[in-house]
Design a protein around this motif. Structure first.
Motif, PDB file in Angstrom:
ATOM      1  N   LEU A  35       0.967  -1.001  -0.093  1.00  0.00           N
ATOM      2  CA  LEU A  35       0.336   0.404  -0.014  1.00  0.00           C
ATOM      3  C   LEU A  35       0.694   1.232   0.808  1.00  0.00           C
ATOM      4  CD1 LEU A  35      -2.304  -1.859   2.890  1.00  0.00           C
ATOM      5  CD2 LEU A  35      -3.159  -1.210   0.168  1.00  0.00           C
ATOM      6  N   ASP A  36       0.654   2.106  -1.210  1.00  0.00           N
ATOM      7  CA  ASP A  36       1.671   3.497  -0.973  1.00  0.00           C
ATOM      8  C   ASP A  36       0.709   4.624  -1.230  1.00  0.00           C
ATOM      9  OD1 ASP A  36       4.449   4.174  -1.002  1.00  0.00           O
ATOM     10  OD2 ASP A  36       3.834   4.650  -3.234  1.00  0.00           O
ATOM     11  N   SER A  37       1.095   5.554  -0.698  1.00  0.00           N
ATOM     12  CA  SER A  37       0.698   6.819  -1.360  1.00  0.00           C
ATOM     13  C   SER A  37       0.788   7.631  -2.001  1.00  0.00           C
ATOM     14  CB  SER A  37       0.347   7.875   0.679  1.00  0.00           C
ATOM     15  OG  SER A  37       1.729   8.328   0.300  1.00  0.00           O
ATOM     16  N   GLY A  38       2.507   7.116  -3.107  1.00  0.00           N
ATOM     17  CA  GLY A  38       2.959   8.321  -3.556  1.00  0.00           C
ATOM     18  C   GLY A  38       3.297   9.449  -3.721  1.00  0.00           C
ATOM     19  N   LEU A  39       4.192   9.428  -2.304  1.00  0.00           N
ATOM     20  CA  LEU A  39       4.900  10.586  -1.584  1.00  0.00           C
ATOM     21  C   LEU A  39       6.010  10.408  -0.714  1.00  0.00           C
ATOM     22  CD1 LEU A  39       1.465  13.062  -0.428  1.00  0.00           C
ATOM     23  CD2 LEU A  39       2.652  13.166  -3.144  1.00  0.00           C
ATOM     24  N   PRO A  40       6.822   9.531  -2.035  1.00  0.00           N
ATOM     25  CA  PRO A  40       8.095   9.095  -1.145  1.00  0.00           C
ATOM     26  C   PRO A  40       8.768  10.536  -0.855  1.00  0.00           C
ATOM     27  CG  PRO A  40       8.425   9.043  -3.611  1.00  0.00           C
ATOM     28  CD  PRO A  40       7.043   9.345  -3.633  1.00  0.00           C
ATOM     29  N   CYS A  41       9.694  10.346   0.379  1.00  0.00           N
ATOM     30  CA  CYS A  41      10.724  11.104   1.386  1.00  0.00           C
ATOM     31  C   CYS A  41      11.503  12.494   0.298  1.00  0.00           C
ATOM     32  CB  CYS A  41      10.866  11.221   2.413  1.00  0.00           C
ATOM     33  SG  CYS A  41      12.095  10.641   2.406  1.00  0.00           S
ATOM     34  N   ASN A  42      11.879  11.591  -0.875  1.00  0.00           N
ATOM     35  CA  ASN A  42      13.267  12.129  -1.654  1.00  0.00           C
ATOM     36  C   ASN A  42      12.338  12.112  -2.990  1.00  0.00           C
ATOM     37  OD1 ASN A  42      12.123   9.596  -2.969  1.00  0.00           O
ATOM     38  ND2 ASN A  42      14.941   8.900  -3.054  1.00  0.00           N
ATOM     39  N   ARG A  43      11.186  13.193  -3.031  1.00  0.00           N
ATOM     40  CA  ARG A  43      10.656  12.805  -3.882  1.00  0.00           C
ATOM     41  C   ARG A  43      11.524  14.555  -4.815  1.00  0.00           C
ATOM     42  NH1 ARG A  43       6.769  13.362  -0.412  1.00  0.00           N
ATOM     43  NH2 ARG A  43       5.844  15.598   0.270  1.00  0.00           N
ATOM     44  N   GLN A  44      12.056  14.933  -3.913  1.00  0.00           N
ATOM     45  CA  GLN A  44      12.203  16.435  -4.909  1.00  0.00           C
ATOM     46  C   GLN A  44      14.044  16.270  -4.769  1.00  0.00           C
ATOM     47  OE1 GLN A  44      10.362  20.197  -2.888  1.00  0.00           O
ATOM     48  NE2 GLN A  44      11.787  20.056  -2.611  1.00  0.00           N
ATOM     49  N   THR A  45      14.346  14.937  -4.560  1.00  0.00           N
ATOM     50  CA  THR A  45      16.137  14.507  -5.181  1.00  0.00           C
ATOM     51  C   THR A  45      16.201  14.417  -6.196  1.00  0.00           C
ATOM     52  OG1 THR A  45      16.228  13.922  -2.621  1.00  0.00           O
ATOM     53  CG2 THR A  45      17.638  13.176  -4.475  1.00  0.00           C
ATOM     54  N   PRO A  46      17.137  15.201  -6.831  1.00  0.00           N
ATOM     55  CA  PRO A  46      16.899  14.956  -9.005  1.00  0.00           C
ATOM     56  C   PRO A  46      17.823  13.363  -8.876  1.00  0.00           C
ATOM     57  CG  PRO A  46      18.625  16.991  -8.338  1.00  0.00           C
ATOM     58  CD  PRO A  46      18.185  16.442  -6.680  1.00  0.00           C
ATOM     59  N   PHE A  47      19.276  13.496  -8.194  1.00  0.00           N
ATOM     60  CA  PHE A  47      20.070  11.757  -8.443  1.00  0.00           C
ATOM     61  C   PHE A  47      20.200  11.526  -6.704  1.00  0.00           C
ATOM     62  CE2 PHE A  47      21.082  15.437 -11.667  1.00  0.00           C
ATOM     63  CZ  PHE A  47      20.274  15.112 -12.528  1.00  0.00           C
ATOM     64  N   SER A  48      19.516  10.243  -7.315  1.00  0.00           N
ATOM     65  CA  SER A  48      19.929   9.513  -6.153  1.00  0.00           C
ATOM     66  C   SER A  48      21.353   8.167  -6.282  1.00  0.00           C
ATOM     67  CB  SER A  48      19.810   7.829  -5.616  1.00  0.00           C
ATOM     68  OG  SER A  48      20.008   7.152  -5.063  1.00  0.00           O
ATOM     69  N   HIS A  49      22.424   8.584  -5.182  1.00  0.00           N
ATOM     70  CA  HIS A  49      23.853   7.816  -5.136  1.00  0.00           C
ATOM     71  C   HIS A  49      24.108   7.093  -3.697  1.00  0.00           C
ATOM     72  CE1 HIS A  49      25.394  11.077  -7.766  1.00  0.00           C
ATOM     73  NE2 HIS A  49      24.850  12.268  -7.600  1.00  0.00           N
ATOM     74  N   ASN A  50      25.527   6.446  -4.158  1.00  0.00           N
ATOM     75  CA  ASN A  50      26.123   5.781  -3.059  1.00  0.00           C
ATOM     76  C   ASN A  50      25.689   4.659  -3.265  1.00  0.00           C
ATOM     77  OD1 ASN A  50      28.897   6.017  -1.551  1.00  0.00           O
ATOM     78  ND2 ASN A  50      27.633   6.875   0.090  1.00  0.00           N
ATOM     79  N   PHE A  51      23.844   3.497  -4.245  1.00  0.00           N
ATOM     80  CA  PHE A  51      23.816   2.684  -4.685  1.00  0.00           C
ATOM     81  C   PHE A  51      24.949   1.668  -5.111  1.00  0.00           C
ATOM     82  CE2 PHE A  51      19.426   0.782  -4.921  1.00  0.00           C
ATOM     83  CZ  PHE A  51      20.353  -0.154  -4.619  1.00  0.00           C
ATOM     84  N   LEU A  52      25.265   0.973  -4.985  1.00  0.00           N
ATOM     85  CA  LEU A  52      26.095   0.340  -6.981  1.00  0.00           C
ATOM     86  C   LEU A  52      24.815  -0.273  -7.456  1.00  0.00           C
ATOM     87  CD1 LEU A  52      28.067  -1.690  -3.976  1.00  0.00           C
ATOM     88  CD2 LEU A  52      29.038  -0.241  -5.898  1.00  0.00           C
ATOM     89  N   THR A  53      25.456  -0.006  -8.621  1.00  0.00           N
ATOM     90  CA  THR A  53      24.742  -0.105 -10.049  1.00  0.00           C
ATOM     91  C   THR A  53      23.058   0.562 -10.477  1.00  0.00           C
ATOM     92  OG1 THR A  53      22.571  -2.040  -9.141  1.00  0.00           O
ATOM     93  CG2 THR A  53      25.052  -3.169 -10.122  1.00  0.00           C
ATOM     94  N   ASN A  54      23.539   1.621  -8.933  1.00  0.00           N
ATOM     95  CA  ASN A  54      22.255   2.849  -9.774  1.00  0.00           C
ATOM     96  C   ASN A  54      23.195   3.977  -9.555  1.00  0.00           C
ATOM     97  OD1 ASN A  54      19.261   1.645 -10.378  1.00  0.00           O
ATOM     98  ND2 ASN A  54      20.323  -0.294  -8.588  1.00  0.00           N
ATOM     99  N   ASP A  55      23.964   4.019  -9.409  1.00  0.00           N
ATOM    100  CA  ASP A  55      24.949   5.301  -9.413  1.00  0.00           C
ATOM    101  C   ASP A  55      24.498   6.757  -9.338  1.00  0.00           C
ATOM    102  OD1 ASP A  55      26.102   7.205  -6.610  1.00  0.00           O
ATOM    103  OD2 ASP A  55      27.738   7.199  -8.656  1.00  0.00           O
ATOM    104  N   GLY A  56      23.328   7.660  -8.989  1.00  0.00           N
ATOM    105  CA  GLY A  56      23.432   9.059 -10.704  1.00  0.00           C
ATOM    106  C   GLY A  56      22.322   8.673 -11.172  1.00  0.00           C
ATOM    107  N   LYS A  57      20.971   7.680 -10.662  1.00  0.00           N
ATOM    108  CA  LYS A  57      19.650   7.630 -11.024  1.00  0.00           C
ATOM    109  C   LYS A  57      18.858   8.732 -10.815  1.00  0.00           C
ATOM    110  CE  LYS A  57      20.599   3.068 -13.826  1.00  0.00           C
ATOM    111  NZ  LYS A  57      19.733   1.631 -13.428  1.00  0.00           N
ATOM    112  N   THR A  58      18.110   8.697 -11.510  1.00  0.00           N
ATOM    113  CA  THR A  58      17.169   9.408  -9.808  1.00  0.00           C
ATOM    114  C   THR A  58      16.441   8.611  -9.286  1.00  0.00           C
ATOM    115  OG1 THR A  58      15.143   8.684 -11.873  1.00  0.00           O
ATOM    116  CG2 THR A  58      16.723  10.992 -12.301  1.00  0.00           C
ATOM    117  N   PRO A  59      15.688   9.381  -8.388  1.00  0.00           N
ATOM    118  CA  PRO A  59      14.674   8.638  -7.428  1.00  0.00           C
ATOM    119  C   PRO A  59      13.458   7.046  -8.394  1.00  0.00           C
ATOM    120  CG  PRO A  59      15.497  10.092  -6.301  1.00  0.00           C
ATOM    121  CD  PRO A  59      15.949  10.311  -7.571  1.00  0.00           C
TER     122      PRO A  59
END
Length: 302
Positions: A35-59
């Motif tokens: 169940l999800d309301s569709g409003l994650p806390c990082n919804r304004q963050t343009p890029f995600s980092h420090n996650f192997l294989t996904n570094d630099g991708k958008t949330p």
């Protein structure tokens, strides 16, 4: 499942932690409703980092791929609505959505995150997660060496400034009023050439969330390209506490190493149950919660 409204596990929250829990449960052949309301806390963050294989991708990109992969497991379902209530029953937990739908889950996982309580400063919320940041390990590399502000006071500001000093030499603490530092702290700040601005903040000057200056009520300003703030928070969802889950003195849902809360059958993962706010950590804790819940279900059948 006995019918379409009964699941082995209901997961409240469908971001990284919740989806990771759902994948672990789907692979364990358990019926799962996310169940999800569709409003994650990082919804304004343009890029995600420090996650192997996904570094630099958008949330959004990471979450979209994750949801597609999770829903490939036939026992996992997703429902987009906000949860209004959760009640303990003899068979598990009854969860009611704001839209009126009701579901039963034998186990319950909260992946509901936390809500930051930001100062009431014009422009700050618009910059949050873009150029006003909470974590240098998530975002510091992208703003290394630029003029940077710390929007805190006292011991918190001192601790944050010592940390951020690793990423930039151009650093100023904005205390938004009289500074509250010990003599030893003042000496350290002077030795490290870390400035302190005590004027009260009027507003944040920015362009679509990218900060350019901090403007004070005395009509002065400081040009900066990034700012950090350690803000207080509250649980995004009050239902764990309503169900009897114990909350730590810091405000997190109390869990054991297997992500179990103090209420039998209830698990928590992600930002709501620990201070490490990173995608990789959310994925790990979600996986652990899903494994723990499935293990309980399996052993209860003997």
């Amino acid at each position: 499942m006995k019918n379409n409204n009964i699941y082995d596990v209901i997961i409240i929250g469908g971001s990284y932690a919740g989806l990771s829990a759902a994948m672990a449960l789907g692979r364990a052949l358990k019926s799962v409703l996310v169940l999800d309301s569709g409003l994650p806390c990082n919804r304004q963050t343009p890029f995600s980092h420090n996650f192997l294989t996904n570094d630099g991708k958008t949330p959004v990109e990471i979450a979209k791929t994750a949801k597609e992969q999770v829903l490939a497991y036939p026992t996992v379902a997703f429902f987009g609505d906000k949860v209004a209530d959760a009640v303990k029953t003899a068979d598990g937990f009854t969860v009611t959505l704001e839209g009126g739908e009701t579901f039963l889950g034998h186990k319950l996982i909260f992946a509901t995150g936390i809500k930051d309580i930001l100062p009431d400063v014009s422009g700050l919320a618009e910059c949050w997660g873009i150029s006003v940041l909470h974590c240098p390990y998530c975002h510091g590399y992208e703003v290394k060496g630029v003029p940077t502000a710390i929007l805190n006071n006292g011991d918190t500001a001192f601790e944050v400034a010592k940390l951020i000093r690793n990423w930039t030499d151009d650093l100023v603490i904005v205390t938004n009023g009289s500074a509250d530092f010990s003599e030893e702290q003042w000496q350290f700040l002077e030795q490290q050439n870390i400035g302190v601005a005590e004027a009260e903040v009027s507003h944040i000057l920015h362009n679509e969330g990218y900060i350019s200056a901090i403007v004070f009520h005395n009509n002065t300003s400081i040009p900066v390209k990034a700012a950090y703030i350690r803000a207080p928070f509250q649980q995004h969802c009050g239902l764990p506490e309503k169900l009897g889950c114990e909350i730590t003195p810091e405000g997190y849902i109390m869990i054991n190493p297997m992500q179990q809360t103090t209420v039998p059958g209830v698990f928590a993962c992600g930002d709501n149950s620990g201070p490490m706010r990173a995608v990789a950590h959310a994925v790990f804790t979600g996986t652990m919660a899903g494994i723990s819940a499935s293990k309980e279900l399996i052993f209860e059948n003997y």
